[in-house]
Design an enzyme around this catalytic site. Sequence first.
Site, mmCIF file in Angstrom:
data_model
loop_
_atom_site.group_PDB
_atom_site.id
_atom_site.type_symbol
_atom_site.label_atom_id
_atom_site.label_comp_id
_atom_site.label_asym_id
_atom_site.label_seq_id
_atom_site.Cartn_x
_atom_site.Cartn_y
_atom_site.Cartn_z
ATOM 1 N N GLU A 54 44.861 67.695 67.452
ATOM 2 C CA GLU A 54 45.145 68.783 68.389
ATOM 3 C C GLU A 54 44.127 68.821 69.524
ATOM 4 O OE1 GLU A 54 45.967 70.576 64.217
ATOM 5 O OE2 GLU A 54 44.827 68.917 65.084
ATOM 6 N N ALA A 156 52.461 42.180 39.104
ATOM 7 C CA ALA A 156 53.246 41.003 39.458
ATOM 8 C C ALA A 156 53.928 40.531 38.187
ATOM 9 C CB ALA A 156 52.348 39.908 40.028
ATOM 10 N N SER A 170 48.279 34.055 33.924
ATOM 11 C CA SER A 170 49.103 34.796 34.882
ATOM 12 C C SER A 170 49.052 34.210 36.290
ATOM 13 C CB SER A 170 48.649 36.263 34.941
ATOM 14 O OG SER A 170 47.300 36.358 35.363
ATOM 15 N N LEU A 207 37.941 40.161 43.292
ATOM 16 C CA LEU A 207 38.554 41.426 43.707
ATOM 17 C C LEU A 207 38.047 41.884 45.071
ATOM 18 C CD1 LEU A 207 38.684 43.391 40.322
ATOM 19 C CD2 LEU A 207 40.428 41.922 41.363
ATOM 20 N N GLU A 301 44.265 46.625 39.053
ATOM 21 C CA GLU A 301 44.429 45.184 38.817
ATOM 22 C C GLU A 301 44.113 44.998 37.339
ATOM 23 O OE1 GLU A 301 45.142 42.565 40.780
ATOM 24 O OE2 GLU A 301 44.925 43.273 42.851
ATOM 25 N N LEU A 306 46.276 49.395 30.380
ATOM 26 C CA LEU A 306 45.803 50.350 31.377
ATOM 27 C C LEU A 306 46.973 50.941 32.159
ATOM 28 C CD1 LEU A 306 43.544 51.800 32.829
ATOM 29 C CD2 LEU A 306 43.294 49.839 34.341
#
Length: 369
Positions: A54, A156, A170, A207, A301, A306
């Site tokens: 604003e 994934a 994986s 990561l 991840e 989890l």
Amino acid sequence: MDHPMYLNKAFILAKKANPKLVRPNPMVGALVVNSNGVILGEGYHQQAGGPHAEVFAIQHALQQTEDLSQTTLYVTLEPCSHHGKTPPCTDLIIQHKIPRVVIGSTDPNPVVAGMEVLKQHGVEVLIVLHPEIAQLNRVFTVNQLKKRPFVQIKTAMTLDGKIADRSGKSQWITNETSRYFVHEKLRSQTDAILTTAATLIADNAKLDIRLLNKPAKELSVLVIDREGVLLQPSNRQLSVFYPRAHSKIYLLTKTMSNDAVSDIPPNVELIPCAFDDNGWLKLEGLGEQLLQKGIYHLMTEAGAVLNTFLLQQQWADEWCCFVAPRLLMDQNAPSVFQTTQAISLEDTTSFTLLESLQLEGDVLLRYQI
């Protein structure tokens, strides 16, 4: 006046902000429009502690005219009425005698109360809800209402819901385009990645954020590590312990001995937590601790345990599901979610599809939980 059109223009302005720069504030855009429908001023909130949308819009309009008494202010979020790092925007609106304010979404923070203040000073306030604005500020809303970070589960998986083969491998279920999307669009917008010590040890992942032709960027990591196993000498060479100048590794762990606490690597911070008799992390009070550390948006991840825990504890707000066009067809391979509890169809968790995107054969499905 075409209120939805002007609010959409303000919404487009709001999206210009970098969400990591404005947190813990929301992303907001604003326009000042005269009685002929001409936009006199525009602006968006650019950085926490800096002027609000604003303010930019009104200052811009004042460069065109000194009299705003025949204008309308369009703002994507209810103007603030309290003193924080900046003065209340309602004061500025009232000062310049702006007679009408059109709001695209109300503020979930009860301290704001901007609409009531404006009405008390004779300002006409119209609410024209814009659903995309609420979605834009979903992180802010969760922070305000649930007093914890916004939690985004990222997975994934194969078409049959498997996230690894039975040996635990994986890499890689999804293609390179999907993996780059994670870095460019997801990791780049989150404040920290939530994972477990077991996942870090198994995957030896850094990561961090890796983008094409750019140096890797640091990213904080929040690790559930009840026994502090990451601090054992055998794990000190894990990739996640790369040198950090702007980020931390936060270990959610039980109270540890003085010897262990005094021997932690640089940029590792212990967050003492309670765990129940089954080893599950107790989440009470943790959310506010994380907000105080500047963690407003978490992305996971990790594995099925989890993911399922977060859903069951109502600590999950969004699911980004990358699906690869392949089948594993092994009942012993780990699934994206799993529990030993018997669950009926009537008790299934429901999701709302927000987005679907094709990524060179893979598909991203983004759900609101």
